[in-house]
Design an enzyme around this catalytic site. Structure first.
Site, PDB file in Angstrom:
ATOM      1  N   ASN A  10      12.320  -5.627  -6.497  1.00  0.00           N
ATOM      2  CA  ASN A  10      13.684  -5.912  -6.949  1.00  0.00           C
ATOM      3  C   ASN A  10      13.759  -7.423  -7.242  1.00  0.00           C
ATOM      4  OD1 ASN A  10      16.432  -6.861  -6.722  1.00  0.00           O
ATOM      5  ND2 ASN A  10      16.986  -4.826  -6.000  1.00  0.00           N
ATOM      6  N   HIS A  13      17.129 -11.494  -6.891  1.00  0.00           N
ATOM      7  CA  HIS A  13      17.337 -12.822  -6.314  1.00  0.00           C
ATOM      8  C   HIS A  13      16.472 -13.902  -6.945  1.00  0.00           C
ATOM      9  CE1 HIS A  13      20.417 -11.229  -3.942  1.00  0.00           C
ATOM     10  NE2 HIS A  13      19.626 -10.294  -3.466  1.00  0.00           N
ATOM     11  N   HIS A  46      19.569  -4.876 -10.354  1.00  0.00           N
ATOM     12  CA  HIS A  46      20.949  -4.379 -10.209  1.00  0.00           C
ATOM     13  C   HIS A  46      21.842  -5.222 -11.118  1.00  0.00           C
ATOM     14  CE1 HIS A  46      24.450  -3.439  -7.164  1.00  0.00           C
ATOM     15  NE2 HIS A  46      24.755  -3.138  -8.417  1.00  0.00           N
ATOM     16  N   ARG A  48      25.191  -6.077 -11.875  1.00  0.00           N
ATOM     17  CA  ARG A  48      26.516  -5.926 -11.260  1.00  0.00           C
ATOM     18  C   ARG A  48      27.618  -6.171 -12.272  1.00  0.00           C
ATOM     19  NH1 ARG A  48      27.874  -6.163  -5.964  1.00  0.00           N
ATOM     20  NH2 ARG A  48      26.171  -5.845  -4.503  1.00  0.00           N
ATOM     21  N   ARG A  52      26.533 -11.440 -11.199  1.00  0.00           N
ATOM     22  CA  ARG A  52      26.274 -12.590 -10.327  1.00  0.00           C
ATOM     23  C   ARG A  52      24.792 -12.963 -10.289  1.00  0.00           C
ATOM     24  NH1 ARG A  52      27.509  -9.930  -4.461  1.00  0.00           N
ATOM     25  NH2 ARG A  52      29.425  -9.405  -5.526  1.00  0.00           N
ATOM     26  N   GLU A  72      19.553  -0.383 -11.325  1.00  0.00           N
ATOM     27  CA  GLU A  72      20.586  -0.114 -10.309  1.00  0.00           C
ATOM     28  C   GLU A  72      21.935  -0.437 -10.893  1.00  0.00           C
ATOM     29  OE1 GLU A  72      20.680  -2.010  -6.493  1.00  0.00           O
ATOM     30  OE2 GLU A  72      18.538  -1.662  -6.299  1.00  0.00           O
ATOM     31  N   THR A 103      24.904  -4.660  -1.435  1.00  0.00           N
ATOM     32  CA  THR A 103      25.317  -3.269  -1.303  1.00  0.00           C
ATOM     33  C   THR A 103      25.463  -2.932   0.184  1.00  0.00           C
ATOM     34  OG1 THR A 103      23.957  -2.864  -3.240  1.00  0.00           O
ATOM     35  CG2 THR A 103      24.788  -0.928  -2.086  1.00  0.00           C
ATOM     36  N   GLU A 153      17.578   7.638  -2.917  1.00  0.00           N
ATOM     37  CA  GLU A 153      17.016   6.459  -2.257  1.00  0.00           C
ATOM     38  C   GLU A 153      17.757   6.302  -0.944  1.00  0.00           C
ATOM     39  OE1 GLU A 153      16.011   2.960  -4.474  1.00  0.00           O
ATOM     40  OE2 GLU A 153      16.562   1.660  -2.795  1.00  0.00           O
ATOM     41  N   HIS A 192      16.291  -1.406   0.998  1.00  0.00           N
ATOM     42  CA  HIS A 192      17.316  -2.323   1.502  1.00  0.00           C
ATOM     43  C   HIS A 192      16.891  -2.971   2.819  1.00  0.00           C
ATOM     44  CE1 HIS A 192      21.311  -3.920   0.611  1.00  0.00           C
ATOM     45  NE2 HIS A 192      21.277  -4.247   1.883  1.00  0.00           N
TER      46      HIS A 192
END
Ligand code: PXP
Length: 245
Positions: A10, A13, A46, A48, A52, A72, A103, A153, A192
């Protein structure tokens, strides 16, 4: 022999860090290219509502890397339109609240079956596989099956946040949920909060075939470098997997 356990990186970040200065560095697409070069199995991002971290053009760039892309997103018409444009391999539907830091819980599939069923079908009509991010609860797994999802998931957050006996109990919940998902004919992933310390026991659950990991890998890459972190995560996953019957 348990199935190969895929690692999905993922890259949200990497984009968080880039956006801190408003420029182009570090580039999440470049991180995905490096991941592909060291044998990572897929990339997740993801998009959003508030953009962000990942932005629309990142999704298109990630698709071009050539790794299976897991998009995502919240189940909104806006995201459906972008998914139709990007055409990822899979969409993972997650709950989204603007004020949350990350999340916070799984989707309430059971409560939203009527709206999710046609949404899942519209993605599948585009040739996209649909994953639902859920808490490890039988009711949610059965609802995921009922709305026609291909994949669940499992939310690993409660397991990674717990310690001692509570963590062991959460691991049992994950294991039992993965078994149930498989029995229902759903492909089972987890993600996660996974770290070097917590990944091995989850990797030992043979019914789980993919782990999606982001924040820890990107954070640890500050100290060790992304390639080293990905290789170490892979080795720990393989060590966990070798405990499967
Ligand atoms: N899977 C899902 C559905 C997520 O929402 C997230 C966080 O964006 C992850 C996996 C990755 O979690 P983490 O960044 O904590 O490794």
């Amino acid at each position: 022999m348990a199935e190969h356990l895929r690692l999905g990186l993922n890259v949200d970040h990497v984009a968080t860090l880039r956006n801190a200065r408003g420029g182009i560095h570090p580039d999440p697409v470049e991180a995905a290219r490096l991941a592909a070069a060291v044998g990572v199995d897929g990339v997740t991002a993801h998009l959003r509502e508030d953009r962000r971290h990942i932005r629309d053009d990142d999704m298109r760039g990630l698709k071009d890397v050539g790794l299976p892309l897991n998009f995502e997103m919240a189940a909104t018409d806006e995201m459906l339109g972008i998914a139709a444009d990007v055409l990822p391999n899979a969409c993972c539907l997650v709950p989204e609240r603007r004020e949350e830091l990350t999340t916070e819980g799984g989707l309430s599939v059971h409560a939203a079956q009527n709206s999710l069923r046609p949404f899942v079908a519209r993605l599948q009509d585009l040739g996209i596989r649909v994953s639902l991010f859920v808490d490890p609860e039988v009711r949610e797994l059965e609802a995921a099956r009922a709305v026609g999802a291909d994949i669940v998931e499992l939310h690993a957050g409660p397991y990674t946040d717990a310690t001692g006996e509570a963590r062991r109990a959460e691991l049992v919940r994950l294991r039992e949920a993965a078994r149930t998902a498989r029995t229902l004919g759903l492909e089972c992933h987890a993600g996660h909060g996974l770290t070097f310390d917590t990944v091995e026991d989850v990797a030992a659950i043979g019914d789980i075939v993919e782990l999606n990991i982001g924040h820890f890998i990107v954070g640890e890459a500050v100290f060790l470098g992304l390639e080293t972190v990905l290789r170490r995560m892979r080795a720990l996953m393989d060590a966990g997997r070798s405990r499967c019957p």
